[in-house]
Motif scaffolding. Structure first.
Motif, PDB file in Angstrom:
ATOM      1  N   ILE A 226     -19.533  10.117  10.557  1.00  0.00           N
ATOM      2  CA  ILE A 226     -19.691   8.703  10.903  1.00  0.00           C
ATOM      3  C   ILE A 226     -19.918   7.867   9.642  1.00  0.00           C
ATOM      4  N   ALA A 227     -20.747   8.379   8.731  1.00  0.00           N
ATOM      5  CA  ALA A 227     -21.012   7.657   7.487  1.00  0.00           C
ATOM      6  C   ALA A 227     -19.733   7.480   6.678  1.00  0.00           C
ATOM      7  N   LEU A 228     -18.888   8.474   6.634  1.00  0.00           N
ATOM      8  CA  LEU A 228     -17.629   8.375   5.890  1.00  0.00           C
ATOM      9  C   LEU A 228     -16.701   7.340   6.519  1.00  0.00           C
ATOM     10  N   VAL A 229     -16.629   7.314   7.841  1.00  0.00           N
ATOM     11  CA  VAL A 229     -15.778   6.335   8.525  1.00  0.00           C
ATOM     12  C   VAL A 229     -16.280   4.916   8.274  1.00  0.00           C
ATOM     13  N   LEU A 230     -17.589   4.724   8.400  1.00  0.00           N
ATOM     14  CA  LEU A 230     -18.158   3.399   8.153  1.00  0.00           C
ATOM     15  C   LEU A 230     -17.977   2.971   6.699  1.00  0.00           C
ATOM     16  N   ALA A 231     -18.107   3.920   5.790  1.00  0.00           N
ATOM     17  CA  ALA A 231     -17.905   3.610   4.371  1.00  0.00           C
ATOM     18  C   ALA A 231     -16.471   3.163   4.112  1.00  0.00           C
ATOM     19  N   HIS A 232     -15.520   3.793   4.758  1.00  0.00           N
ATOM     20  CA  HIS A 232     -14.118   3.405   4.585  1.00  0.00           C
ATOM     21  C   HIS A 232     -13.892   1.985   5.107  1.00  0.00           C
TER      22      HIS A 232
END
Length: 448
Positions: A226-232
């Motif tokens: 989830i953190a990676l998706v939000l960061a993108h």
């Protein structure tokens, strides 16, 4: 008029630069950096790399502990439990065979004596196997084994004395046999039963622990994804660029780890549950049924030796066979395509036939027909108690072998399902960290 030379002195004044820069402003430089876009991107990269590594490390650590539990279950706990039930069964068989031999009046057939000797040897082997498998910290199990070994030596000594007196025609042989049987039924078998029960409980506890899904590992991995998706999404809005290959690769790697973990842990948990419900639980019940049958056989032989004068033997026979029949009936009612269904059905039929033969045997004893009762008890005919009991014991042994094989196969499946995950999770975590760096570094360079 003012002359420049009049103001000259020998002192040289230096400019203190610190008074031109406020100390508070110098200390807040890192705050201004973090408040800037490059600073935020740097913090974001550190957080994402830490999350990726944490997902890999937590998954690997949890799986490694799980693998150790399953491996201990496969190589230690289950083998020790098998040794415990083998010991219990061998002791019961030895007692039944020893009692049977006395009906022949000192001239028992070779197969009866060999059966007793085989049971004694099996019990000794089971003692050695169990002793080698018990952890050094398990003092209770070691004490139980020591006491069983000591008492079993006393039992075999009493049986040897009883045999010697029986061959000499001394009536005191029955007294020695009674003492030996009382020692077996009252002391040795309860100790062996406690050892067997404790080991099966240990196996069941470990199986319960390995059938739970590792929520912590899955939660950490899902959070990292989830953190990676939000960061993108954040980086897309900040940089006006639609795609960031590095973060996409990192998200795909983390998604792959999550899917792999769910699938592997799911298969492992399902196999572990199958090992418990289709292996350990019915195996423990049928082991008890077989032991009860062996004890009932010894009760039957004691009743024949005492020519029906001892009502307690008949009471014990009825109690043991009733409980065994109840266990077999429960297995048939609760079973859903178990590998042991066919032999259990055979065992039920053999037990019914044995109880019918025993009823005829008891009728002959009541009528004073001891030779007829003895012939029915140990005779070679298909309707005799020996044949019926042998059919029951063989069917139960077949059922136990099938259940043990099913349990071992399910445990191996549970182990293999997550075997590569420990190393794989660490590799994915590290690769994901590099991918995060590769995704954010180009954006940082734009501000240089």
């Amino acid at each position: 008029m003012f002359h420049r030379g009049d103001t000259l002195t020998g002192e040289v004044h230096a400019l203190d630069e610190w008074i031109l820069v406020e100390p508070e402003a110098r200390r807040a430089h890192w705050r201004s950096f973090l408040a800037s876009t490059p600073g935020r991107l740097s913090v974001l990269a550190v957080v994402l790399v830490a999350a990726a590594l944490a997902a890999g490390v937590v998954t690997a650590t949890v799986n490694d502990a799980r693998q150790r539990d399953i491996d201990s279950l496969r190589t230690h706990a289950e083998s020790l439990a098998d040794a415990g039930q083998s010991l219990y069964s061998a002791l019961s068989i030895a007692d039944a065979a020893a009692t049977t031999s006395f009906i022949f009046g000192g001239t028992e057939p070779v197969e009866v004596r060999e059966r007793y000797n085989q049971a004694v040897g099996d019990a000794a082997n089971a003692l050695v196997t169990a002793a080698n498998g018990i952890p050094a910290a398990d003092a209770d199990a070691a004490g139980l084994l020591s006491e069983v070994s000591r008492r079993f030596a006393e039992y075999t000594s009493l049986i040897a004395t009883a045999r010697a007196n029986d061959r000499s025609g001394n009536p005191v042989a029955i007294t020695y046999l009674d003492n030996a049987s009382a020692l077996m039924q009252g002391t040795i078998l309860p100790l062996a039963h406690r050892l067997c029960t404790d080991q099966w409980k240990s196996v069941a506890t470990t199986q319960m622990r390995t059938t739970r899904l590792p929520v912590a590992a899955l939660a950490v991995t899902a959070s990292a994804l989830i953190a990676l998706v939000l960061a993108h999404i954040y980086l897309t809005r900040k940089s006006r660029r639609l795609l960031h290959p590095g973060l996409i690769v990192a998200a795909l790697l983390m998604a792959g780890l999550l899917v792999w973990s769910v699938a592997a842990f799911g298969v492992s948990a399902s196999a572990g549950a199958r090992a418990r419900t289709d292996g350990t639980q019915p195996l423990s019940a049928l082991v008890t049924a077989r032991i009860l049958a062996q004890q009932a056989r010894a009760d039957e032989m004691l009743g024949v030796l005492r020519r029906g004068s001892d009502s307690q033997s008949e009471v014990d026979f009825s109690r043991h066979t009733t409980v065994a029949a109840k266990i077999l009936g429960q297995h048939r009612n609760n079973s859903q395509g178990s590998v042991a269904d066919a032999p259990v059905t055979e065992a039920v039929a053999a037990l019914d036939g044995w109880r019918s033969a025993h009823t005829v045997l008891q009728h002959r004893l009541v009528n004073g027909d001891y030779p007829g009762a003895a012939a029915l008890a140990v005779g070679p005919g298909e309707g005799a108690s020996t044949a019926r009991f042998s059919a029951l014991d063989e069917a139960l042994r077949s059922a136990l072998d099938r259940l043990a094989s099913a349990e071992r196969a399910a445990t191996i499946t549970a182990y293999r399902a997550t075997s590569p995950l420990t190393v794989g999770a660490l590799v994915i975590g590290v690769l994901c960290g590099f991918a995060v760096g590769g995704g954010i570094w180009p954006r940082l360079n734009e501000y240089h």
